[in-house]
Design an enzyme around this catalytic site. Structure first.
Site, short mmCIF file in Angstrom:
data_model
loop_
_atom_site.label_atom_id
_atom_site.label_comp_id
_atom_site.label_asym_id
_atom_site.label_seq_id
_atom_site.Cartn_x
_atom_site.Cartn_y
_atom_site.Cartn_z
N GLU A 174 0.82 -1.22 0.00
CA GLU A 174 0.00 0.00 0.00
C GLU A 174 0.85 1.26 0.00
O GLU A 174 0.48 2.26 -0.63
CB GLU A 174 -0.95 0.00 1.20
CG GLU A 174 -2.05 -1.06 1.13
CD GLU A 174 -1.56 -2.46 1.49
OE1 GLU A 174 -0.43 -2.60 2.01
OE2 GLU A 174 -2.30 -3.43 1.25
N PHE B 226 -6.34 -0.92 5.29
CA PHE B 226 -5.04 -0.98 4.62
C PHE B 226 -4.67 0.34 3.95
O PHE B 226 -3.49 0.65 3.80
CB PHE B 226 -5.03 -2.12 3.60
CG PHE B 226 -5.35 -3.47 4.20
CD1 PHE B 226 -4.84 -3.82 5.44
CD2 PHE B 226 -6.17 -4.37 3.55
CE1 PHE B 226 -5.13 -5.05 6.02
CE2 PHE B 226 -6.48 -5.60 4.12
CZ PHE B 226 -5.96 -5.94 5.34
#
Lengths: 335, 272
Positions: A58, A83
């Site tokens: 991410e 996330f």
């Protein structure tokens, strides 16, 4: 506006994004190994040249989004809410929010809508995103608002955090519903009532059901839908809060830093004298379980809103009970 | 790319010396600043900006460790991109030439102060260039200390996997073995760097980062092959200058007036 149980549709976000991206060639879609789960399989299959799977990385994905946006693209970044907020907060701050770039971060499975336990439950994502300068934070309530929200945030030149329920999405509003970015909306015209409920996203069905039950028990209640959490539409919310004895906020989020906090700031700074009750997750981590189980256990139910208002009013009789709503397969009702 | 003649190489060496001179003067005004970064990276910036590698306003240049922006200011003043008189405002309150690069920093496409983030942004530029058919070259300057950040390796993996969907990307690493707590080797083991990058699918070239000829040749090879190129430039924060004590803190060299005088005279002697 429909009554519960609400009909549902599948993947309204994915369809809206695909339709918009076909018109607007500057839209690029990034994902983090959750393509079907974030409804971006349509985009991947039909506009593959503008779809990139960054894998489970991410921080890198956010940085790439920043580079693309600097070069003129509108970038939609898609993964679960946990996330794309917790894991990459400094990257969002430095690569997107500070340079005020045109990146839309789309976080799925808000609050306790995930059965996956604390690792998958985004209970403080609104607080995190709301604290960042330049960041707009939105949480639409139903499929109609989601469809309109995708266009609205694409037209807004700057970073946005879009908080989305995953899977079957209720249809609460009719085709005449008109969402405006930055605007809240009074859903039940009972201004001058004793109670004003301010809610967003998945708490709108519970807020509406609670207002109905309170009304039947002789307590007039107004519901304000605030799909834009930042910047908060203080004008509309203050107008609905003035004259009310009790303001109840309802959020599928910790009561620290989210919609409840935003409303608290607005009414305190305006000198509104109503008592404020924040219905939400009481500053604790939850556990695994179904939406029905978790919403009831962690205080996100229709009854939680009724109880909050009833007790704040100082009523001595026991609070009216929220009616159980029979929910056929594929329909949606509040807990 | 044509091999550079002795005249060109001498010009680049002198450019590197002038970058160091500017850096000493900039840091001297405050008494501290990111001098070690300028001393280690002077030849890299001389070659990138003095030898036509980075085509200004066409290519994209990403400066991942924002502390190195002192070298950019110096080389920009030397190549006419920045008014040299502005250098005196380095690090001062209200100055546009901040000591760590920010969104206000001129000339750069992207500068990061929080380390390990520049490569990802550079990948975004390389994808955008490819989508638009612009054939820009994207350059990312990194430092060895930030190899400790996992995001660098996320980016390295992504760039290799998606290389056919990106226009050319070249990474230059100033491997000066310096970070805040001391030599990188004393904090953690990031070596073997070249082997690491190769195993991530990159073409890695390791050179003496104070040798303008070796740097030029390594960077000129960027067009060959389809893998992204990383040039690991081995350097020293003392910039091979005798005047700097061997026990100086390379990350944040303190510059008193005595050291300033010694450095200026040593550097000026190199230009004679």
């Amino acid at each position: 506006m429909f009554d519960p149980p609400y009909p549902t549709v599948l993947k309204p976000y994915g369809q809206a994004l695909l339709a918009l991206a076909r018109e607007r060639k500057e839209i690029v879609c990034l994902g983090g190994d959750l393509t079907r789960q974030t409804e971006t399989d349509f985009f991947r299959d039909l506009i593959p040249e503008r779809f990139f799977n960054a894998g489970m990385a991410e921080a890198n994905m956010i940085g790439i989004a920043g580079g693309l946006a600097r070069a003129g693209h509108i970038v939609f970044v898609n993964t679960f809410g946990v996330f794309c907020t917790r894991r990459c907060y400094d990257q969002i701050a430095m690569s997107i929010a500070y340079p005020n770039l045109n990146v839309k971060i789309v976080g799925f499975m808000p609050g306790l809508s995930s059965p996956g336990g604390p690792s998958h439950q985004a209970i403080e994502d609104v607080a995190l995103m709301r604290a960042l300068p330049n960041m707009t934070v939105v949480e639409p309530a139903d499929a109609v608002e989601i469809g309109q929200m995708v266009s609205a945030i694409a037209d807004h030149p700057g970073p946005v955090y879009l908080r989305l329920k995953r899977g079957e999405t209720p249809v609460i509003f009719g085709d005449d519903h008109a969402l405006k970015l930055g605007k809240a909306q009074v859903l039940l015209r009972k201004l001058g009532g004793e109670v004003t409920v301010v809610a967003a996203g998945m708490m709108i069905p519970a807020a509406l059901a609670a207002a109905r039950t309170l009304g039947e028990a002789g307590v007039a209640a107004t519901v304000v839908n605030s799909p834009t959490i930042k910047p908060l539409d203080a004008e509309t919310i203050l107008a609905a809060a003035r004259g009310a004895r009790i303001v109840v906020t309802a959020e599928n989020h910790t009561i620290v830093g989210g919609l409840g906090s935003a409303v608290a700031e607005a009414i305190a700074e305006a000198g509104v004298s109503a008592l404020l009750c924040r219905v939400g997750i009481a500053d604790r981590f939850a556990e695994s379980g179904s939406r029905e189980f978790l919403f009831a256990r962690y205080g996100l139910s229709t009854q939680s809103i009724i109880n909050a208002a009833w007790n704040a009013l100082g009523r001595t009789a026991s609070a009216p009970r929220a009616p159980a709503i029979e929910t056929p397969e594929g329909a949606y009702a509040p807990v | 790319m044509a091999t550079q003649g002795a005249h060109d190489l001498d010009r680049l060496r002198r450019l590197a010396t002038r970058i160091r001179l500017h850096a000493v003067r900039m840091v001297a005004i405050q008494g501290f600043g990111y001098l070690g970064q300028a001393l280690s990276s002077a030849e890299i910036f001389a070659v990138l900006f003095g030898a036509g590698m980075v085509r200004f306003q066409h290519d994209r240049f990403v400066l991942s460790p924002g502390h190195y922006v002192i070298s950019l200011y110096a080389v920009a003043a030397e190549t006419g991109l920045l008014d040299a008189s502005a250098l005196a405002s380095y690090g001062k309150d209200g100055s546009q030439l901040e000591a760590i690069g920010t969104e206000r920093t001129p000339l750069l496409d992207l500068v990061c102060g929080s380390l390990g983030q520049g490569l990802s942004g550079a990948i975004g530029f390389a994808i955008a260039s490819h989508l638009a058919g612009e054939r820009r070259h994207t350059w990312a300057f990194l430092s060895d200390g930030e190899m400790e950040e996992g995001q660098v390796w996320e980016g390295a993996m992504f760039a290799s996997h998606h290389r056919e969907r990106m226009d050319p990307l070249t990474v230059v690493i100033d491997a000066n073995n310096s970070q805040v707590d001391g030599p990188v080797t004393s904090v953690t083991t990031i070596e073997p760097l070249a082997e690491k990058w190769r195993s991530f699918g990159w073409r890695a070239v390791e050179v003496d980062g104070h040798d303008v000829e070796a740097l030029s040749q390594a960077l000129a090879s960027r067009a060959s092959g389809d893998a992204p190129l990383v040039v690991i430039a081995r350097t020293e924060t003392r910039g091979r200058l005798r005047s700097i004590p061997s026990d100086a803190d390379g990350h944040f060299i303190k510059l008193d007036s005595q050291l300033e005088r010694a450095l200026l005279s040593e550097l000026q002697a190199q230009l004679v």
